[in-house]
Design an enzyme around this catalytic site. Sequence first.
Site, short mmCIF file in Angstrom:
data_model
loop_
_atom_site.label_atom_id
_atom_site.label_comp_id
_atom_site.label_asym_id
_atom_site.label_seq_id
_atom_site.Cartn_x
_atom_site.Cartn_y
_atom_site.Cartn_z
N VAL A 47 0.84 -1.20 0.00
CA VAL A 47 0.00 0.00 0.00
C VAL A 47 0.87 1.25 0.00
O VAL A 47 0.66 2.18 -0.79
CB VAL A 47 -0.98 -0.02 1.21
N GLU A 48 1.87 1.28 0.85
CA GLU A 48 2.78 2.43 0.92
C GLU A 48 3.56 2.60 -0.39
O GLU A 48 3.74 3.71 -0.88
CB GLU A 48 3.76 2.25 2.08
N THR A 49 3.99 1.50 -0.97
CA THR A 49 4.74 1.56 -2.23
C THR A 49 3.89 2.10 -3.36
O THR A 49 4.32 3.01 -4.09
CB THR A 49 5.30 0.17 -2.58
#
Length: 117
Positions: free
Chosen positions: A40-42
């Site tokens: 998700v962060e990537t």
Amino acid sequence: MLGLEIAAADGDRVVIRWRVRPELRQPYGIQHGGVYCAVVETAASVGAAIWLGDRGRVVGVANQTDFLRAVRDGELTAVGTPLHRGRSQQLWQVEIRDEADRLVARGQVRLQNLTSV
């Protein structure tokens, strides 16, 4: 380490695929939630950085990810799209689906735009 493949990426949409492997499972044999958080962060960071371009850099300031369905194997696909892109911050949503197109996790990341002086 996670084996992520960025299948598509621009300032409006990021698609990431990966396979669930034994080393990415938690002790009960399902995909580790930390992998979902990292994906998700990537996805959010890649899309936000492309959108901001040479105007600066982006850094995550909040990551909220929900785990909805246990996955033991197969390929997963994450699709990230912006919910808000402002002068100082961006908010991206990411949905992760399995091979049967079932939603298995979803998250959102708030990113700070660090603009060049």
